[in-house]
Scaffold this motif. Structure first.
Motif, mmCIF file in Angstrom:
data_model
loop_
_atom_site.group_PDB
_atom_site.id
_atom_site.type_symbol
_atom_site.label_atom_id
_atom_site.label_comp_id
_atom_site.label_asym_id
_atom_site.label_seq_id
_atom_site.Cartn_x
_atom_site.Cartn_y
_atom_site.Cartn_z
ATOM 1 N N LYS A 245 6.342 -20.562 -41.545
ATOM 2 C CA LYS A 245 5.179 -20.533 -42.443
ATOM 3 C C LYS A 245 4.219 -21.678 -42.105
ATOM 4 C CE LYS A 245 2.661 -20.056 -46.233
ATOM 5 N NZ LYS A 245 1.940 -21.342 -46.182
ATOM 6 N N THR A 246 4.743 -22.861 -41.891
ATOM 7 C CA THR A 246 3.912 -24.026 -41.552
ATOM 8 C C THR A 246 3.192 -23.819 -40.225
ATOM 9 O OG1 THR A 246 5.412 -25.482 -42.743
ATOM 10 C CG2 THR A 246 3.942 -26.511 -41.151
ATOM 11 N N GLU A 247 3.891 -23.259 -39.252
ATOM 12 C CA GLU A 247 3.277 -23.011 -37.950
ATOM 13 C C GLU A 247 2.160 -21.981 -38.054
ATOM 14 O OE1 GLU A 247 3.730 -24.581 -35.090
ATOM 15 O OE2 GLU A 247 5.063 -25.946 -36.172
ATOM 16 N N LEU A 248 2.336 -20.980 -38.904
ATOM 17 C CA LEU A 248 1.281 -19.993 -39.106
ATOM 18 C C LEU A 248 0.032 -20.635 -39.718
ATOM 19 C CD1 LEU A 248 3.227 -16.834 -40.376
ATOM 20 C CD2 LEU A 248 1.938 -17.060 -38.247
ATOM 21 N N ASP A 249 0.251 -21.532 -40.676
ATOM 22 C CA ASP A 249 -0.890 -22.232 -41.281
ATOM 23 C C ASP A 249 -1.644 -23.038 -40.227
ATOM 24 O OD1 ASP A 249 -0.299 -21.176 -43.736
ATOM 25 O OD2 ASP A 249 0.736 -22.959 -44.491
ATOM 26 N N ARG A 250 -0.904 -23.731 -39.370
ATOM 27 C CA ARG A 250 -1.544 -24.514 -38.295
ATOM 28 C C ARG A 250 -2.296 -23.595 -37.333
ATOM 29 N NH1 ARG A 250 3.621 -28.433 -36.855
ATOM 30 N NH2 ARG A 250 3.464 -29.811 -38.668
ATOM 31 N N PHE A 251 -1.695 -22.445 -37.030
ATOM 32 C CA PHE A 251 -2.319 -21.504 -36.109
ATOM 33 C C PHE A 251 -3.650 -20.998 -36.673
ATOM 34 C CE2 PHE A 251 -2.906 -16.966 -34.991
ATOM 35 C CZ PHE A 251 -3.159 -17.123 -33.632
ATOM 36 N N TYR A 252 -3.645 -20.582 -37.935
ATOM 37 C CA TYR A 252 -4.883 -20.059 -38.537
ATOM 38 C C TYR A 252 -5.933 -21.155 -38.712
ATOM 39 C CZ TYR A 252 -2.837 -15.484 -39.346
ATOM 40 O OH TYR A 252 -2.283 -14.250 -39.169
ATOM 41 N N LYS A 253 -5.488 -22.381 -38.944
ATOM 42 C CA LYS A 253 -6.433 -23.488 -39.032
ATOM 43 C C LYS A 253 -7.132 -23.688 -37.692
ATOM 44 C CE LYS A 253 -6.684 -28.487 -39.809
ATOM 45 N NZ LYS A 253 -5.910 -29.724 -40.099
ATOM 46 N N LEU A 254 -6.362 -23.645 -36.616
ATOM 47 C CA LEU A 254 -6.932 -23.783 -35.279
ATOM 48 C C LEU A 254 -7.841 -22.605 -34.946
ATOM 49 C CD1 LEU A 254 -6.942 -25.343 -32.559
ATOM 50 C CD2 LEU A 254 -4.989 -23.949 -31.880
ATOM 51 N N LEU A 255 -7.414 -21.412 -35.326
ATOM 52 C CA LEU A 255 -8.157 -20.199 -35.015
ATOM 53 C C LEU A 255 -9.522 -20.166 -35.708
ATOM 54 C CD1 LEU A 255 -7.509 -17.624 -33.325
ATOM 55 C CD2 LEU A 255 -6.905 -16.507 -35.474
ATOM 56 N N THR A 256 -9.549 -20.663 -36.930
ATOM 57 C CA THR A 256 -10.797 -20.625 -37.707
ATOM 58 C C THR A 256 -11.658 -21.858 -37.490
ATOM 59 O OG1 THR A 256 -9.675 -21.625 -39.615
ATOM 60 C CG2 THR A 256 -9.735 -19.221 -39.506
ATOM 61 N N SER B 94 -11.607 -27.849 -40.522
ATOM 62 C CA SER B 94 -11.313 -29.282 -40.424
ATOM 63 C C SER B 94 -10.324 -29.734 -41.495
ATOM 64 C CB SER B 94 -12.604 -30.103 -40.536
ATOM 65 O OG SER B 94 -13.246 -29.830 -41.783
ATOM 66 N N THR B 95 -10.050 -28.862 -42.433
ATOM 67 C CA THR B 95 -9.113 -29.198 -43.509
ATOM 68 C C THR B 95 -7.938 -28.239 -43.488
ATOM 69 O OG1 THR B 95 -10.284 -27.776 -45.100
ATOM 70 C CG2 THR B 95 -10.955 -30.097 -44.970
ATOM 71 N N SER B 96 -6.808 -28.725 -43.974
ATOM 72 C CA SER B 96 -5.624 -27.879 -44.019
ATOM 73 C C SER B 96 -5.768 -26.868 -45.155
ATOM 74 C CB SER B 96 -4.378 -28.733 -44.245
ATOM 75 O OG SER B 96 -4.462 -29.412 -45.476
ATOM 76 N N PHE B 97 -5.193 -25.728 -44.998
ATOM 77 C CA PHE B 97 -5.240 -24.722 -46.045
ATOM 78 C C PHE B 97 -4.032 -23.801 -45.894
ATOM 79 C CE2 PHE B 97 -7.288 -22.917 -42.395
ATOM 80 C CZ PHE B 97 -6.903 -21.586 -42.382
ATOM 81 N N GLU B 98 -3.747 -23.071 -46.928
ATOM 82 C CA GLU B 98 -2.623 -22.133 -46.894
ATOM 83 C C GLU B 98 -3.144 -20.761 -46.535
ATOM 84 O OE1 GLU B 98 1.183 -21.764 -49.616
ATOM 85 O OE2 GLU B 98 -0.523 -20.763 -50.580
ATOM 86 N N SER B 99 -2.716 -20.255 -45.387
ATOM 87 C CA SER B 99 -3.204 -18.969 -44.915
ATOM 88 C C SER B 99 -2.497 -17.809 -45.603
ATOM 89 C CB SER B 99 -2.999 -18.863 -43.400
ATOM 90 O OG SER B 99 -1.627 -19.000 -43.082
ATOM 91 N N ILE B 100 -1.269 -18.048 -46.022
ATOM 92 C CA ILE B 100 -0.477 -16.996 -46.636
ATOM 93 C C ILE B 100 0.588 -17.655 -47.499
ATOM 94 C CG2 ILE B 100 1.037 -16.896 -44.616
ATOM 95 C CD1 ILE B 100 1.491 -13.966 -45.153
#
Length: 291
Positions: A2-13, A16-22
């Motif tokens: 789950k954490t890796e997915l959040d990092r992936f979507y942050k990079l993809l979008t 500049s701030t962390s967020f919960e993708s799912i």
């Protein structure tokens, strides 16, 4: 994950701030709908692509060498996993959940042709039989270590047209006698009369005697002797040195297990359900063939 997915979507979008993708709940529900068989199908497509498009395929004497071997995997404890896979004890008498896996490995091209994960007390020989559906007796030579020799398994492979090479353990009297004699290559007929052998022969409708085999003594650099049993009976095409070379190729599957456990960390499963274990296992197999 789950954490890796959040990092992936942050990079993809480009955020500049962390967020919960799912949410964790949504991720768990979505994952439960993904069948482990999806990774098995992807792996087969992957192998088919290799067969059709690889500009160069390695072989040994024009054949694909398939080493079949099994290993034990440690799993995180949960009641579901303990019930499905079974428990075993380590050297400190601590009860642990364990599974048995098996690979059919193309040692020349470093590809996992087929893989399975099963209960801890599963029979390695039966798991080996399960790999045969993915193999071809016209193109493949099967190589096994000393944990696999059995009259019923040799007879079954021979009945299906497979060529094979087994290393015999000291439990095989014929092999011990050859090692202690002045001979190093003899014709051999295998006859095993244990209740277990007779039961398996009956189950598969196989004869109690198997002829057309060779026993060969291989002398290692240390002076230790290994006894090989094979149905590669043409001594012109397969002299002792060639069989020694063939069995040595089996070491590739040992190295693959080392990579799985030490590099891919295959035992670091990301869930505590049977479904999650199977997902992780077959996903790692798919990833391994991408390298």
């Amino acid at each position: 994950v789950k954490t890796e997915l959040d990092r992936f979507y942050k990079l993809l979008t480009g955020s500049s701030t962390s967020f919960e993708s799912i949410s964790k709940s949504a991720f768990t529900q979505a994952r439960s709908k993904l069948k482990p068989e999806a990774f098995q199908e992807l792996a087969q497509l992957q192998l088919s692509y290799f067969q059709e498009h690889a500009p160069y395929k390695k072989t040994w004497e024009g054949k694909r060498v398939i080493a079949i071997d099994g290993s034990l995997l440690s799993l995180t404890y949960s009641e579901e996993l303990a019930t499905h896979f079974g428990l075993n004890k380590n050297q400190y008498e601590v009860r642990m959940v364990g599974a048995r896996c098996s690979l059919a490995y193309d040692v020349c091209n470093e590809l996992v042709i087929d893989a399975s994960i099963a209960e801890r007390n599963s029979c390695e020989k039966e798991l080996a039989v399960g790999h045969l559906r993915s193999l071809n007796p016209e193109t493949d030579i099967l190589v096994f270590n000393r944990g696999y020799p059995a009259l019923w398994l040799m007879s079954l492979l021979a009945s299906k047209g497979f060529k094979f090479c087994f290393r015999l353990s000291t439990a095989w009297k014929d092999g011990v006698e050859l090692a202690n004699s002045d001979k190093d290559d003899i014709d051999w007929t295998s006859v095993r009369n244990s209740k277990r052998e007779l039961g398996k022969l009956k189950d598969y409708n196989l004869p109690r005697k198997l002829s057309g085999l060779r026993l060969v003594t291989i002398v290692l650099s240390t002076g230790e002797k290994e006894i090989l049993a094979t149905n590669l009976t043409d001594r012109t095409l397969f002299p002792i040195e060639k069989l020694k070379e063939l069995y040595h190729l089996r070491w590739g599957v040992e190295e693959k297990y080392k990579t799985f456990k030490q590099v891919s960390n295959i035992e670091y499963f990301t869930g505590r359900t049977v479904h999650a274990i199977q997902q992780d296992f077959y996903a790692r197999i798919f990833m391994a063939n991408m390298g």
